[in-house]
Design a protein around this motif. Structure first.
Motif, PDB file in Angstrom:
ATOM      1  N   GLU A   2       0.856  -1.181   0.000  1.00  0.00           N
ATOM      2  CA  GLU A   2       0.000   0.000   0.000  1.00  0.00           C
ATOM      3  C   GLU A   2       0.894   1.234   0.000  1.00  0.00           C
ATOM      4  OE1 GLU A   2      -2.912  -0.993  -0.267  1.00  0.00           O
ATOM      5  OE2 GLU A   2      -3.091  -2.873   0.829  1.00  0.00           O
ATOM      6  N   LYS A   5      -0.467   5.726   2.365  1.00  0.00           N
ATOM      7  CA  LYS A   5      -1.445   5.393   3.399  1.00  0.00           C
ATOM      8  C   LYS A   5      -2.852   5.186   2.847  1.00  0.00           C
ATOM      9  CE  LYS A   5      -0.432   7.221   7.583  1.00  0.00           C
ATOM     10  NZ  LYS A   5      -0.263   8.312   8.550  1.00  0.00           N
ATOM     11  N   TYR A   7      -5.215   2.361   0.080  1.00  0.00           N
ATOM     12  CA  TYR A   7      -5.205   1.001  -0.481  1.00  0.00           C
ATOM     13  C   TYR A   7      -5.007   1.054  -1.985  1.00  0.00           C
ATOM     14  CZ  TYR A   7      -7.166  -0.023   4.065  1.00  0.00           C
ATOM     15  OH  TYR A   7      -7.359  -0.105   5.410  1.00  0.00           O
ATOM     16  N   SER A   8      -4.458  -0.058  -2.537  1.00  0.00           N
ATOM     17  CA  SER A   8      -4.351  -0.148  -3.994  1.00  0.00           C
ATOM     18  C   SER A   8      -4.645  -1.574  -4.444  1.00  0.00           C
ATOM     19  CB  SER A   8      -2.958   0.283  -4.451  1.00  0.00           C
ATOM     20  OG  SER A   8      -1.993  -0.516  -3.835  1.00  0.00           O
ATOM     21  N   VAL A  40     -11.456  -1.169  -2.950  1.00  0.00           N
ATOM     22  CA  VAL A  40     -10.259  -0.333  -2.790  1.00  0.00           C
ATOM     23  C   VAL A  40     -10.674   1.144  -2.817  1.00  0.00           C
ATOM     24  CG1 VAL A  40      -8.111   0.383  -3.919  1.00  0.00           C
ATOM     25  CG2 VAL A  40      -8.677  -2.058  -3.758  1.00  0.00           C
ATOM     26  N   GLY A  43     -12.869   2.062   0.316  1.00  0.00           N
ATOM     27  CA  GLY A  43     -12.073   2.218   1.546  1.00  0.00           C
ATOM     28  C   GLY A  43     -11.305   3.520   1.529  1.00  0.00           C
ATOM     29  N   ASN A  44     -10.684   3.829   0.395  1.00  0.00           N
ATOM     30  CA  ASN A  44      -9.904   5.068   0.284  1.00  0.00           C
ATOM     31  C   ASN A  44     -10.785   6.296   0.437  1.00  0.00           C
ATOM     32  OD1 ASN A  44      -7.556   3.660  -0.074  1.00  0.00           O
ATOM     33  ND2 ASN A  44      -7.600   3.775  -2.301  1.00  0.00           N
ATOM     34  N   ASN A  72     -15.563  -2.234   3.232  1.00  0.00           N
ATOM     35  CA  ASN A  72     -14.615  -2.056   2.135  1.00  0.00           C
ATOM     36  C   ASN A  72     -13.230  -2.637   2.431  1.00  0.00           C
ATOM     37  OD1 ASN A  72     -15.905  -0.561  -0.147  1.00  0.00           O
ATOM     38  ND2 ASN A  72     -16.507   0.770   1.539  1.00  0.00           N
ATOM     39  N   ILE A  73     -12.755  -2.452   3.638  1.00  0.00           N
ATOM     40  CA  ILE A  73     -11.436  -3.020   3.975  1.00  0.00           C
ATOM     41  C   ILE A  73     -11.532  -4.546   3.993  1.00  0.00           C
ATOM     42  CG2 ILE A  73      -9.616  -3.213   5.715  1.00  0.00           C
ATOM     43  CD1 ILE A  73     -10.179  -0.383   6.566  1.00  0.00           C
ATOM     44  N   HIS A  76     -11.446  -5.724   0.470  1.00  0.00           N
ATOM     45  CA  HIS A  76     -10.102  -5.613  -0.117  1.00  0.00           C
ATOM     46  C   HIS A  76      -9.168  -6.709   0.405  1.00  0.00           C
ATOM     47  CE1 HIS A  76      -6.281  -4.221  -1.458  1.00  0.00           C
ATOM     48  NE2 HIS A  76      -5.914  -3.709  -0.299  1.00  0.00           N
ATOM     49  N   VAL A  77      -9.156  -6.908   1.704  1.00  0.00           N
ATOM     50  CA  VAL A  77      -8.227  -7.882   2.295  1.00  0.00           C
ATOM     51  C   VAL A  77      -8.588  -9.308   1.865  1.00  0.00           C
ATOM     52  CG1 VAL A  77      -7.478  -8.893   4.497  1.00  0.00           C
ATOM     53  CG2 VAL A  77      -7.632  -6.406   4.257  1.00  0.00           C
ATOM     54  N   SER A  80      -7.716  -9.945  -1.782  1.00  0.00           N
ATOM     55  CA  SER A  80      -6.260 -10.060  -1.957  1.00  0.00           C
ATOM     56  C   SER A  80      -5.783 -11.453  -1.559  1.00  0.00           C
ATOM     57  CB  SER A  80      -5.542  -8.996  -1.121  1.00  0.00           C
ATOM     58  OG  SER A  80      -5.968  -7.701  -1.511  1.00  0.00           O
TER      59      SER A  80
END
Ligand code: FE2
Length: 205
Positions: A2, A5, A7-8, A40, A43-44, A72-73, A76-77, A80
């Motif tokens: 990332e 600071k 997410y990508s 992503v 979350g951002n 959202n996090i 993303h997690v 991934s």
């Protein structure tokens, strides 16, 4: 991974067409570039809104914001982890667990077949959208199956996630329509057991 600071979207460790016939190119591409990307971005955008509100000392609906952030996090997690615990069939994907993970699966579940049955049932019966996850409880050193609703409900704090299966409809609808069971069956052909075993060994440390 990332940067700044925020997410990508991670790159996939294989080509979009390499999970065929178990996952089509179109299904995988949309899932990764549209759905995962949306978590992503989501979350951002929450983080940026929080940063701004804090800077201006403005009011925020904390309950709604944290719920949105967690959704959202979590998305993303989990995505991934998901991409990395898949591999093309016959080229790292499919077969059975190896090494220490194989021993642990046999010890906990009695056999791989029994584990596969329980994990399949967990994935099949998620209400609405969610995930099945194999995880390690480091307190007891036992393998546990988590049935995660959405991306963030029924998650056990601190359990190390070793393998996940996405059973949101967006994960399989293009290929399997509403037949979630058929998608779960296909999943076993593309599990990257070597990656799952590595996560297991890492979690044991
Ligand atoms: Fe998904």
């Amino acid at each position: 991974m990332e940067s700044a600071k925020l997410y990508s979207l991670p790159k996939l460790p294989y080509d979009y067409n390499s999970l065929i016939p178990h996952m089509s190119e179109e299904q995988l591409r949309i899932h990764h570039t549209k759905h995962h990307q949306a978590y992503v971005n989501g979350g951002n955008s929450v983080l940026e809104r929080l940063d701004k509100a804090r800077k201006e000392n403005a009011e925020v609906d904390i309950k709604a914001t944290l719920k949105e952030l967690s959704w959202n996090i979590g998305g993303h997690v989990l995505h991934s982890l998901f991409w990395n615990n898949l591999a093309p069939a016959g080229k790292g994907g499919g077969g059975k667990p190896t090494g220490a993970l194989n021993e642990a699966v046999n010890k906990e579940f009695g056999s791989f077949e029994r584990f596969r049955k329980e994990f399949t049932q967990a994935a099949s019966s998620v209400e609405g959208s969610g995930w099945a996850a194999l995880s390690l409880d480091r307190l007891t050193r036992r393998l546990l199956i988590m049935q995660i609703e959405k991306h963030n409900t029924n998650v056990y704090p601190t359990l190390k996630i070793l393998m996940v299966l996405d059973v949101f409809e967006h994960a399989y609808y293009i290929d399997y329509k509403n037949d979630r069971a058929k998608f779960i069956e296909a999943f076993w052909n593309i599990v990257n057991w070597s990656e799952v075993n590595e996560r297991f060994q890492e979690a044991l440390k």
